[in-house]
Design a protein around this motif. Structure first.
Motif, PDB file in Angstrom:
ATOM      1  N   GLU A 160       3.634  -3.512  -0.830  1.00  0.00           N
ATOM      2  CA  GLU A 160       3.999  -2.722  -2.002  1.00  0.00           C
ATOM      3  C   GLU A 160       4.533  -1.237  -1.569  1.00  0.00           C
ATOM      4  OE1 GLU A 160       4.676  -3.935  -4.747  1.00  0.00           O
ATOM      5  OE2 GLU A 160       3.654  -5.839  -4.848  1.00  0.00           O
ATOM      6  N   LYS A 161       5.658  -1.292  -0.617  1.00  0.00           N
ATOM      7  CA  LYS A 161       6.134  -0.136  -0.064  1.00  0.00           C
ATOM      8  C   LYS A 161       6.523   0.856  -0.929  1.00  0.00           C
ATOM      9  CE  LYS A 161       5.615  -1.914   3.901  1.00  0.00           C
ATOM     10  NZ  LYS A 161       4.341  -1.431   4.982  1.00  0.00           N
ATOM     11  N   ASN A 162       7.142   0.445  -2.221  1.00  0.00           N
ATOM     12  CA  ASN A 162       7.606   1.499  -3.158  1.00  0.00           C
ATOM     13  C   ASN A 162       6.388   2.143  -3.894  1.00  0.00           C
ATOM     14  OD1 ASN A 162      10.191   0.970  -2.547  1.00  0.00           O
ATOM     15  ND2 ASN A 162      10.434  -0.541  -4.251  1.00  0.00           N
ATOM     16  N   ILE A 163       5.384   1.471  -3.904  1.00  0.00           N
ATOM     17  CA  ILE A 163       4.108   2.077  -4.852  1.00  0.00           C
ATOM     18  C   ILE A 163       3.594   2.844  -3.958  1.00  0.00           C
ATOM     19  CG2 ILE A 163       1.876   1.498  -5.495  1.00  0.00           C
ATOM     20  CD1 ILE A 163       3.132  -1.239  -6.691  1.00  0.00           C
ATOM     21  N   ILE A 164       3.495   2.622  -2.737  1.00  0.00           N
ATOM     22  CA  ILE A 164       2.755   3.413  -1.560  1.00  0.00           C
ATOM     23  C   ILE A 164       3.445   4.984  -1.417  1.00  0.00           C
ATOM     24  CG2 ILE A 164       2.090   3.822   0.822  1.00  0.00           C
ATOM     25  CD1 ILE A 164       1.308   0.818   0.975  1.00  0.00           C
ATOM     26  N   ASN A 165       4.731   4.697  -1.133  1.00  0.00           N
ATOM     27  CA  ASN A 165       5.608   5.784  -1.192  1.00  0.00           C
ATOM     28  C   ASN A 165       5.502   6.836  -2.345  1.00  0.00           C
ATOM     29  OD1 ASN A 165       6.628   5.192   1.452  1.00  0.00           O
ATOM     30  ND2 ASN A 165       8.421   3.998   0.662  1.00  0.00           N
ATOM     31  N   ASP A 166       5.618   6.042  -3.483  1.00  0.00           N
ATOM     32  CA  ASP A 166       5.491   6.845  -4.717  1.00  0.00           C
ATOM     33  C   ASP A 166       4.138   7.791  -4.861  1.00  0.00           C
ATOM     34  OD1 ASP A 166       6.432   7.816  -7.434  1.00  0.00           O
ATOM     35  OD2 ASP A 166       4.711   6.398  -8.269  1.00  0.00           O
ATOM     36  N   LEU A 167       3.187   7.111  -4.498  1.00  0.00           N
ATOM     37  CA  LEU A 167       1.734   7.814  -4.329  1.00  0.00           C
ATOM     38  C   LEU A 167       1.528   8.712  -3.478  1.00  0.00           C
ATOM     39  CD1 LEU A 167      -0.427   4.587  -4.598  1.00  0.00           C
ATOM     40  CD2 LEU A 167      -0.207   6.268  -6.324  1.00  0.00           C
ATOM     41  N   LYS A 168       2.518   8.476  -2.296  1.00  0.00           N
ATOM     42  CA  LYS A 168       2.321   9.621  -1.142  1.00  0.00           C
ATOM     43  C   LYS A 168       3.116  10.955  -1.835  1.00  0.00           C
ATOM     44  CE  LYS A 168       1.793   6.985   3.042  1.00  0.00           C
ATOM     45  NZ  LYS A 168       2.622   6.449   4.077  1.00  0.00           N
ATOM     46  N   LYS A 169       4.119  10.713  -2.557  1.00  0.00           N
ATOM     47  CA  LYS A 169       4.856  11.735  -2.836  1.00  0.00           C
ATOM     48  C   LYS A 169       3.872  12.630  -3.986  1.00  0.00           C
ATOM     49  CE  LYS A 169       9.579   9.919  -2.924  1.00  0.00           C
ATOM     50  NZ  LYS A 169      10.498   9.360  -3.560  1.00  0.00           N
ATOM     51  N   LYS A 170       3.229  11.710  -4.808  1.00  0.00           N
ATOM     52  CA  LYS A 170       2.155  12.372  -5.787  1.00  0.00           C
ATOM     53  C   LYS A 170       1.019  13.234  -5.135  1.00  0.00           C
ATOM     54  CE  LYS A 170       3.313   9.077  -9.498  1.00  0.00           C
ATOM     55  NZ  LYS A 170       2.558   8.065 -10.426  1.00  0.00           N
ATOM     56  N   ARG A 171       0.850  12.943  -3.808  1.00  0.00           N
ATOM     57  CA  ARG A 171      -0.088  13.507  -2.976  1.00  0.00           C
ATOM     58  C   ARG A 171       0.215  14.730  -2.512  1.00  0.00           C
ATOM     59  NH1 ARG A 171      -1.791  10.364   2.203  1.00  0.00           N
ATOM     60  NH2 ARG A 171       0.133  11.013   2.861  1.00  0.00           N
ATOM     61  N   LYS A 172       1.486  15.190  -2.203  1.00  0.00           N
ATOM     62  CA  LYS A 172       1.988  16.411  -2.030  1.00  0.00           C
ATOM     63  C   LYS A 172       1.364  17.320  -2.833  1.00  0.00           C
ATOM     64  CE  LYS A 172       6.016  14.754   0.468  1.00  0.00           C
ATOM     65  NZ  LYS A 172       7.557  14.501   0.272  1.00  0.00           N
TER      66      LYS A 172
END
Length: 328
Positions: free
Chosen positions: A271-283
């Protein structure tokens, strides 16, 4: 009168004890609204037999639509001035309704909350625990919203059960359906409307920790609804200009983001899209290290979680396993 709403789905193992705990209450002016959410086991037959013995039990049978939908149906059918929710695998002490009702009426409260016990072995739990002499503390909605955002008082504050509410608090508020959780999408709105809130020290509600539940059993992406709910709370606090409370909530928000990244990577690596979205939120997570609203202990925990996720996740699961407490 108090309307007790119990949403049920395939609860044949627990529902009789749950309902009987209410029927055996030392307070008598109540109705039990059991919303059967399309059960396919013996749940409905058990409820039907109980309702024939006590007319205070009302059954509403619906097609399966989830617990939030069942609770919404229950709210549409209440006859009482006060509402409480009981989960079908939990049970209450005989003085649960009495103590909370007396408090809410005596002090003209909008809602009242009691403490709870955690039951991890449902069948073997027969211990009778004597409650201490009751004490009640009265606070306002802002103080309670602060408790909602604090680690030590979060779970007691966020859950629907262990509370009695004036029915009017639910006017124009509905449970958000088709989510993995119910409580966190609306509890902050209910608390905000409740200007006068009572807190009772006694442990009057018995909360069963079921490790096979949706949020604790087999890994499920619905777990991410926790983060969605927190985001809705942050937006609400912005809207109401409750910036200090929002700042306090940011600890749980970023902790949940970091936990969810680890969770999705571990169980749903594709689920790469979900992981990338979460990483953006982590910033931007590190900005809360300068916050005066977040304790040193919480900041250290967040740093550990951010840079040593596997270790932090392991330690947290061990603590949860030993204490049978799930906290987000």
């Amino acid at each position: 009168m108090i309307s007790v709403i119990i949403p049920v789905y395939n609860s044949e193992k627990y529902i009789e004890k749950c309902i009987n705990s209410i029927l055996n209450s030392s307070f008598n002016d109540f109705e039990i609204i059991v919303v059967d959410d399309g059960s396919i086991d013996e749940t409905y037959n058990i409820i039907s037999k109980l309702s024939k013995k006590d007319k205070r039990i009302r059954i509403i049978k619906i097609s399966n639509g989830g617990s939030a939908h069942a609770r919404n149906i229950g709210l549409q059918n209440v006859r009482g001035d006060y509402v409480t929710f009981v989960d079908s695998d939990d049970y209450v002490d005989k003085d649960y309704l009495k103590e909370l009702y007396e408090a809410i009426v005596t002090y003209n409260l909008d809602m009242v909350e009691c403490d709870y016990r955690i039951i991890s072995n449902y069948e073997d739990y027969n211990e009778i625990i004597q409650n201490k002499k009751n004490h009640i503390y009265i606070i306002d909605n802002i103080a309670k919203l602060n408790q909602l955002c604090e680690r030590n008082t979060y779970l007691k504050s966020v859950v629907l059960w262990n509370k009695i509410y004036k029915k009017e608090l639910f006017d124009n508020i509905q449970f958000v359906e088709n989510k993995g959780i119910d409580d966190e999408y609306i509890i902050h709105k209910i608390i905000y409307k409740a200007k006068k809130i009572g807190l009772i020290e006694n442990k009057l509600y018995n909360y069963y920790v079921n490790n096979n539940s949706q949020m604790r059993g087999k890994p499920d992406l619905k777990r991410l609804d926790n983060l969605d709910a927190i985001e809705s709370q942050l937006c609400f606090f912005d809207e109401k200009k409750l910036y200090s409370i929002k700042e306090k909530l940011l600890f749980r928000y970023y902790r949940t983001v970091i936990d969810d990244i680890y969770f999705v990577k571990k169980y749903f690596p594709n689920e790469k899209n979900i992981i990338n979205d979460l990483k953006k939120k982590r910033k931007g997570w590190s900005r809360i290290l300068l916050s005066g609203k977040i304790s040193i202990k919480e900041k250290v925990y967040l740093i550990l979680t951010r840079y040593f996720s596997s270790l932090a996740y392991y330690i947290r699961n061990r603590i949860i396993g030993n204490n049978k407490v799930i906290s987000n």
